[in-house]
Design a protein around this motif. Structure first.
Motif, PDB file in Angstrom:
ATOM      1  N   UNK A  96       0.878  -1.106   0.103  1.00  0.00           N
ATOM      2  CA  UNK A  96       0.173  -0.162  -0.122  1.00  0.00           C
ATOM      3  C   UNK A  96       0.845   1.232  -0.064  1.00  0.00           C
ATOM      4  N   UNK A  97       1.867   1.030   0.773  1.00  0.00           N
ATOM      5  CA  UNK A  97       2.730   2.374   1.037  1.00  0.00           C
ATOM      6  C   UNK A  97       3.395   2.504  -0.362  1.00  0.00           C
ATOM      7  N   UNK A  98       3.967   1.587  -1.032  1.00  0.00           N
ATOM      8  CA  UNK A  98       4.542   1.843  -2.180  1.00  0.00           C
ATOM      9  C   UNK A  98       3.881   2.269  -3.192  1.00  0.00           C
ATOM     10  N   UNK A  99       2.721   1.744  -3.501  1.00  0.00           N
ATOM     11  CA  UNK A  99       1.608   2.344  -4.553  1.00  0.00           C
ATOM     12  C   UNK A  99       1.293   3.546  -4.071  1.00  0.00           C
ATOM     13  N   UNK A 100       0.792   3.972  -2.870  1.00  0.00           N
ATOM     14  CA  UNK A 100       0.279   5.284  -2.658  1.00  0.00           C
ATOM     15  C   UNK A 100       1.342   6.491  -2.943  1.00  0.00           C
ATOM     16  N   UNK A 101       2.818   6.122  -2.654  1.00  0.00           N
ATOM     17  CA  UNK A 101       3.813   6.955  -2.820  1.00  0.00           C
ATOM     18  C   UNK A 101       3.990   7.353  -4.326  1.00  0.00           C
ATOM     19  N   UNK A 102       3.803   6.392  -5.138  1.00  0.00           N
ATOM     20  CA  UNK A 102       4.045   6.488  -6.487  1.00  0.00           C
ATOM     21  C   UNK A 102       2.605   7.331  -7.073  1.00  0.00           C
ATOM     22  N   UNK A 103       1.610   6.951  -6.612  1.00  0.00           N
ATOM     23  CA  UNK A 103       0.146   7.341  -6.987  1.00  0.00           C
ATOM     24  C   UNK A 103       0.176   8.880  -6.733  1.00  0.00           C
ATOM     25  N   UNK A 104       0.485   9.488  -5.483  1.00  0.00           N
ATOM     26  CA  UNK A 104       0.698  10.789  -5.361  1.00  0.00           C
ATOM     27  C   UNK A 104       1.681  11.663  -5.926  1.00  0.00           C
ATOM     28  N   UNK A 105       2.559  10.814  -6.709  1.00  0.00           N
ATOM     29  CA  UNK A 105       3.354  11.556  -7.752  1.00  0.00           C
ATOM     30  C   UNK A 105       2.913  11.660  -8.947  1.00  0.00           C
ATOM     31  N   UNK A 106       1.790  10.967  -9.242  1.00  0.00           N
ATOM     32  CA  UNK A 106       0.889  11.029 -10.692  1.00  0.00           C
ATOM     33  C   UNK A 106       1.466   9.955 -11.200  1.00  0.00           C
ATOM     34  N   UNK A 107       2.239   9.038 -11.191  1.00  0.00           N
ATOM     35  CA  UNK A 107       2.509   7.875 -11.955  1.00  0.00           C
ATOM     36  C   UNK A 107       1.540   6.965 -12.457  1.00  0.00           C
ATOM     37  N   UNK A 108       2.000   6.399 -13.442  1.00  0.00           N
ATOM     38  CA  UNK A 108       0.853   5.318 -13.842  1.00  0.00           C
ATOM     39  C   UNK A 108       0.393   4.119 -13.111  1.00  0.00           C
ATOM     40  N   UNK A 109      -0.831   3.519 -13.424  1.00  0.00           N
ATOM     41  CA  UNK A 109      -1.261   2.543 -12.690  1.00  0.00           C
ATOM     42  C   UNK A 109      -0.045   1.442 -12.661  1.00  0.00           C
ATOM     43  N   UNK A 110       0.478   1.135 -13.803  1.00  0.00           N
ATOM     44  CA  UNK A 110       1.458   0.191 -13.825  1.00  0.00           C
ATOM     45  C   UNK A 110       2.601   0.450 -12.939  1.00  0.00           C
ATOM     46  N   UNK A 111       2.986   1.737 -12.624  1.00  0.00           N
ATOM     47  CA  UNK A 111       4.177   2.024 -11.961  1.00  0.00           C
ATOM     48  C   UNK A 111       3.980   1.923 -10.526  1.00  0.00           C
ATOM     49  N   UNK A 112       2.431   2.278 -10.076  1.00  0.00           N
ATOM     50  CA  UNK A 112       2.292   2.092  -8.877  1.00  0.00           C
ATOM     51  C   UNK A 112       2.229   0.749  -8.464  1.00  0.00           C
ATOM     52  N   UNK A 113       1.616  -0.320  -9.319  1.00  0.00           N
ATOM     53  CA  UNK A 113       1.602  -1.729  -9.041  1.00  0.00           C
ATOM     54  C   UNK A 113       2.939  -2.085  -8.595  1.00  0.00           C
ATOM     55  N   UNK A 114       3.913  -1.868  -9.770  1.00  0.00           N
ATOM     56  CA  UNK A 114       5.060  -2.387  -9.749  1.00  0.00           C
ATOM     57  C   UNK A 114       6.080  -1.900  -8.140  1.00  0.00           C
ATOM     58  N   UNK A 115       5.865  -0.755  -7.852  1.00  0.00           N
ATOM     59  CA  UNK A 115       6.550  -0.161  -6.607  1.00  0.00           C
ATOM     60  C   UNK A 115       5.693  -0.786  -5.462  1.00  0.00           C
ATOM     61  N   UNK A 116       4.562  -1.051  -5.559  1.00  0.00           N
ATOM     62  CA  UNK A 116       3.843  -1.842  -4.638  1.00  0.00           C
ATOM     63  C   UNK A 116       4.649  -3.050  -4.287  1.00  0.00           C
TER      64      UNK A 116
END
Length: 314
Positions: free
Chosen positions: A259-279
């Motif tokens: 969750x932390x990795x996903x939200x960190x990317x989400x708040x930077x405006x990253x793509x869904x794929x980047x959010x999933x990968x970082x999660x």
């Protein structure tokens, strides 16, 4: 560009973790654990601590007891640059604790909820919500004080202009009494794992569960352990493979670190794929150390370990 601010709302407790346990507990018998760790616990606090260490501006709202465990929780969050100004102390309840008994990649938990049950909708700083961009809540079932008002909580967060996310976690009473049809329209990102989703929807397989959820859900990111993660958002469907590291310690908090990795990317405006990968990467990193937060030291160290995991060096 202004850095976005996150408000995490949820439970607070410590984890007492036992490893290398000689057998299974039985009434009247005593067994021995060869290893013990004492760490910051709770789904919400693990998520907040780790996302703040990554560099997201994070505040926490919850409740502890006026005791040493509560002071430990505050100190550990503050070490990770989490703003603890919205954490309240209960006059009637002690700080919660979870006894975690690890057996390979599975575990048995016993939790004393304590002050987390004393936390209610009135403890949330509604007048300060304009300071934040995103609202995250974890561990719905353990927080009896907010359960009756969960719909109102997410309605108010959305009315204040925030994006929102929710991780239900496991229902220890096995009732799964969460009205997802009413609440999920106000949740921008829903974070169940595969087992939780099946229990919630009362379906026999993942595709049936997704079909049941889809009319109400905005975006769902499903954690599937060693099978990676799956995101559904409208007609978009993304599967991201897992990252398996070579130094597995335990899986405590791995979903919260996702969750932390996903939200960190989400708040930077990253793509869904980047959010999933970082999660997936943060969930994998989590498992290299005992407990949910000890693998997350500094942003630079996280970046280094992230690269090592991607390159299969860790």
């Amino acid at each position: 560009m202004r850095r976005k601010k996150l408000l995490v709302v949820g439970e607070l407790n410590i984890d007492l973790i036992l490893n290398n346990i000689n057998g299974f507990p039985k009434i009247g018998d005593e067994i021995v654990a060869e290893e013990m760790d004492f760490t910051l616990g709770s789904s919400s606090a693990i998520m907040a601590s780790n996302v703040a260490t990554m560099g997201t501006l994070t505040s926490f709202c919850g409740k502890i007891g006026a005791d040493r465990f509560g002071e430990f929780v505050l100190t550990e969050l503050q070490k990770k640059n989490v703003d603890t100004g919205y954490i309240r102390k209960s006059d009637t309840h002690k700080t919660g604790i979870t006894i975690v008994m690890n057996y390979d990649q599975d575990r048995a938990n016993v939790t004393y909820c304590g002050a987390m049950e004393d936390f209610t909708i009135s403890d949330i700083p509604w007048g300060a919500l304009d300071e934040f961009d995103h609202f995250h809540l974890s561990n719905f079932y353990l927080q009896k004080g907010i359960k009756p008002d969960i719909l109102e909580i997410f309605k108010k967060a959305k009315a204040a202009g925030l994006t929102t996310s929710l991780d239900l976690q496991v229902d220890p009473e096995d009732k799964w009494d969460f009205d997802y049809k009413k609440v999920l329209p106000y949740v921008d990102i829903f974070f169940p794992n595969q087992s939780e989703l099946l229990n919630l929807t009362k379906k026999d397989n993942l595709e049936e569960a997704i079909l049941a959820l889809k009319p109400e859900v905005n975006t769902v990111a499903i954690k599937m352990g060693t099978e990676g993660s799956l995101l559904i958002s409208g007609d978009e469907r993304i599967i991201e493979p897992p990252f398996i590291n070579r130094y597995f310690k335990d899986a405590i908090g791995a979903g919260d670190s996702f969750n932390a990795g996903f939200i960190h990317e989400y708040l930077k405006g990253s793509s869904w794929k980047a959010c999933l990968k970082n999660g997936n990467l943060m969930g994998s990193l989590n498992t290299t150390c005992a407990g949910g937060t000890t693998a997350f030291t500094t942003a630079s160290e996280i970046a280094l370990k992230k690269q090592q995991i991607e390159n299969k060096e860790l």
